[in-house]
Enzyme design. Structure first.
Site, short mmCIF file in Angstrom:
data_model
loop_
_atom_site.label_atom_id
_atom_site.label_comp_id
_atom_site.label_asym_id
_atom_site.label_seq_id
_atom_site.Cartn_x
_atom_site.Cartn_y
_atom_site.Cartn_z
N GLY A 1 27.88 9.80 31.76
CA GLY A 1 28.81 8.94 31.05
C GLY A 1 29.92 8.37 31.90
O GLY A 1 30.76 7.62 31.40
N GLY B 1 29.46 6.32 34.42
CA GLY B 1 29.10 4.98 34.87
C GLY B 1 28.34 4.93 36.18
O GLY B 1 28.27 3.88 36.80
N LYS B 2 27.74 6.05 36.59
CA LYS B 2 27.08 6.04 37.89
C LYS B 2 25.82 5.18 37.91
O LYS B 2 25.50 4.57 38.93
CB LYS B 2 26.79 7.46 38.38
CG LYS B 2 25.86 8.26 37.53
CD LYS B 2 25.85 9.70 37.99
CE LYS B 2 24.82 10.53 37.25
NZ LYS B 2 24.79 10.31 35.81
N THR B 3 25.12 5.08 36.76
CA THR B 3 23.95 4.21 36.70
C THR B 3 24.36 2.76 36.95
O THR B 3 23.74 2.06 37.74
CB THR B 3 23.24 4.33 35.34
OG1 THR B 3 22.74 5.65 35.20
CG2 THR B 3 22.10 3.35 35.21
N SER B 4 25.41 2.31 36.28
CA SER B 4 25.89 0.93 36.45
C SER B 4 26.33 0.69 37.89
O SER B 4 26.03 -0.35 38.48
CB SER B 4 27.05 0.65 35.50
OG SER B 4 26.65 0.87 34.17
N ASP C 1 16.88 10.71 36.99
CA ASP C 1 17.60 11.30 35.87
C ASP C 1 16.68 11.46 34.67
O ASP C 1 16.05 10.50 34.26
CB ASP C 1 18.77 10.38 35.51
CG ASP C 1 19.70 10.96 34.48
OD1 ASP C 1 19.30 11.91 33.78
OD2 ASP C 1 20.82 10.46 34.36
N THR D 1 24.27 1.36 26.13
CA THR D 1 23.43 2.39 26.72
C THR D 1 23.57 3.74 26.02
O THR D 1 22.56 4.37 25.71
CB THR D 1 23.72 2.52 28.23
OG1 THR D 1 23.45 1.25 28.84
CG2 THR D 1 22.85 3.56 28.89
#
Length: 592
Positions: free
Chosen positions: A18, A20-23, A45, A502
């Site tokens: 949560g 924001g590492k994916t973004s 992940d 998301t």
């Protein structure tokens, strides 16, 4: 951004779910590709959403992102990897061994341990494939939330040590059978991870005290296993310009500034980048390209939007729950959505109403002791600590099975108990002990982030299937933990999410997974809603307006009952502030 200067071949983004590492991983991959580098973006992940962020289906194969020249992406699906892994091990004995024995082997390979090992197998292959490094300049890994990432990155060393010992028998659940052939790859993977010329780790956190403490622990744990080149990115920082004439924005800004001023000492030595909070959702290419830019997006101007329509609050859910007098309440959702706080708020409110409550967590990243800075009559707080439970289980087995063994036999048993599978069994047993109490009191479980939760439920499900297989024809009456989870009279599942694209998609995926296991969620909680916190700041108003689509999606498509918890001006720490969350909205003054 310093973390993207002269990048080595491997970039790992890690942090609590949560943050924001994916973004950030996606935006970084796009920026490097735009600079002329050939980039592969990889998600390892269990709660992967890279495909959702780009708005396309990627899956477990290298997929070209047509809109970004020189960029490709790959998602490692742990469940698919585990199935392929099972087929590889079971295939040669199917039709050779009796069907009952084959079914037993399949059961052994149905646990969470197999899923982890199978995903790790693919992760290792990517790190040690020389052809990939000829094809791409940089491979960006969007890794899992903190606890899972640490376990995944520790596996190479753990497995290398276990394999070199050459011991272990069938009781370690069999997954080692598929690893033995590739021992050299694990050493190569460990070498790549600990080589500062090849690997850079980017720790992602929000400007929140608990998130920074968590990322400091991650930094120290990963440093200890050799990942020395680390950078820190503080994501979603509210700009000071937004604090004018908005008490909520001012409170958020002051809270973030205090957290950054008290940055843990372990993090103060790292290079730091700050990424400002953006008014838009980070889905789709245009939004991702703007994430790392300094450009200020044009904000909607004019009069503040009208107040959102009335919505059910957390107090309404507690009203419905309290009528039962007891039961198991499980709060689930992606990491970083506030499950710990929601669990604590429900538990505190029930205890305040005079009901006996046991609040427990199995989340390695939970901070219940910090959230409950005070005591309350009728409330017991505990934590299922995976390390402590594993040690207790290991000692129990040595004291029982091992007491009559000779030295060599005991040494073999001790080696077998070092298998990662041991933790799966130990945590499951502790979980079973806690839910038994739900017949007499309320048991509120703050479960771990999505990936962990699914693994935990998978362990429970495998046990359920084994009991049914062994006792199904015996005529004996039995109840397994999975049967209790499937019974809505005994168990209420509440899915916690945020009003963002998301998190809502991830929560819907979790609900689908639960339904496949025969478990129907009882309610959804939309936490930290800006739309219902009445912000005045233009940026926060824009983000609040963006929430309404997702709130409507939850209410109309996903949830049979739901509740909104507004973003709080003050952090909900301590009994009194937690009780505020579960009071009816009409009883709370604005910005209290």
């Amino acid at each position: 951004m310093r973390f993207l200067d002269t990048p080595p071949p491997f970039l790992f983004f890690t942090g609590k779910g949560g943050v924001g590492k994916t973004s950030l991983a996606c935006a970084s991959a796009i920026q490097l590709a735009d600079q002329g580098k050939r980039v592969l973006l990889v998600s390892t992940d269990p709660a992967s959403n890279v495909g959702q962020v780009f708005g396309i289906i990627i899956g477990n194969k290298v997929t070209t992102i047509d809109a970004v020249p020189r960029l490709a992406a790959l998602e490692i699906d742990p469940q698919a990897a585990a199935q392929q892994y099972r087929d590889r091990i079971v295939g040669p004995v199917r039709g050779v061994l009796p069907e009952a024995i084959v079914k037993g082997i399949e059961e052994q390979l149905s646990g969470a341990c197999t899923t982890e090992i199978a995903a790790f197998d693919e992760f290792t292959a990517l790190l040690t494939d020389p052809a990939l490094l000829l094809q791409y300049d940089t491979i960006v890994f969007d890794t899992a939330p903190t606890g899972h990432t640490i376990r995944m990155l520790q596996l190479p060393g753990a497995w290398t040590g276990f394999l070199e010992a050459g011991k272990g028998d069938a009781s370690c659940l069999g997954p080692l059978a598929g690893l033995e052939k590739q021992r050299s790859q694990y050493k190569a993977a460990v070498d790549a991870l600990s080589d500062t010329q090849r690997t850079r780790l980017i720790l992602v956190a929000r400007a929140q005290r608990s998130a920074l403490l968590e990322v400091a622990r991650t930094h120290e744990e990963l440093s200890a296993i050799g990942l020395a080149q680390q950078y820190l990115v503080i994501n979603g920082v509210l700009p000071v310009a937004e604090t004018t004439d908005d008490p909520l924005a001012k409170a958020i800004y002051e809270r973030e500034r205090a957290a950054l001023t008290e940055l843990p000492a372990a993090l103060s030595v790292l290079p730091v980048d700050y990424v400002a909070l953006k008014p838009f959702n980070l889905v789709g290419l245009p939004a991702l390209k703007r994430l790392l830019s300094d450009e200020t997006a044009a904000l909607a101007s004019g009069t503040p939007p009208s107040r959102p329509p009335a919505a059910p609050d957390l107090a309404s859910l507690v009203d419905s729950i309290s009528g039962d007098g007891h039961g198991l309440l499980m709060l689930m959702g992606k990491g970083g959505v506030g499950k710990t706080t929601m669990a604590a708020a429900v538990a505190v409110e029930l205890a305040s109403r005079g009901y006996p409550v046991h609040l427990t967590t199995s989340d390695p990243a939970a901070h219940l002791s910090e959230t409950l800075a005070g005591s309350l009559e009728n409330l017991t707080v505990s934590r299922i600590d995976p390390h402590a439970e594993t040690e207790r289980y290991r000692q129990h087995v040595l004291d029982t099975k091992g007491k009559d063994l000779d030295a060599q036999g005991r040494a073999l048993l001790e080696e077998d108990l070092r298998s990662p599978c041991t933790e799966e069994i130990a945590v499951f047993q502790a979980f079973s002990r806690v839910i038994r109490e739900a017949g007499k009191k309320f048991v509120v479980m703050d479960t771990a982030p999505t990936g962990h939760t699914l693994l935990l439920l998978d362990a429970t499900g495998a046990y359920h299937r084994e009991i049914v297989r062994q006792m199904g024809h015996s005529g004996m009456h039995f109840t397994t933990p999975m049967m209790q989870l499937q019974d809505p009279k005994q168990t209420k599942i509440m899915i916690v999410t945020l009003a963002e694209t998301t998190p809502v998609l991830e929560a819907a995926n979790l609900q689908d997974d639960l339904r496949r296991a025969g478990i129907e969620p009882w309610a959804w909680i939309i936490n930290n809603s800006l739309a219902y916190a009445n912000p005045r700041s233009p940026l926060l108003r824009e983000r609040a307006a963006n929430e309404m689509t997702q709130i409507e999606t939850v209410a109309s498509r996903h949830a049979q009952r739901w509740a909104i918890v507004p973003l709080q001006a003050q952090e909900p720490v301590g009994v009194e502030r937690l009780r505020m969350l579960a009071r009816h909205a009409s009883d709370i003054p604005a910005h209290s």
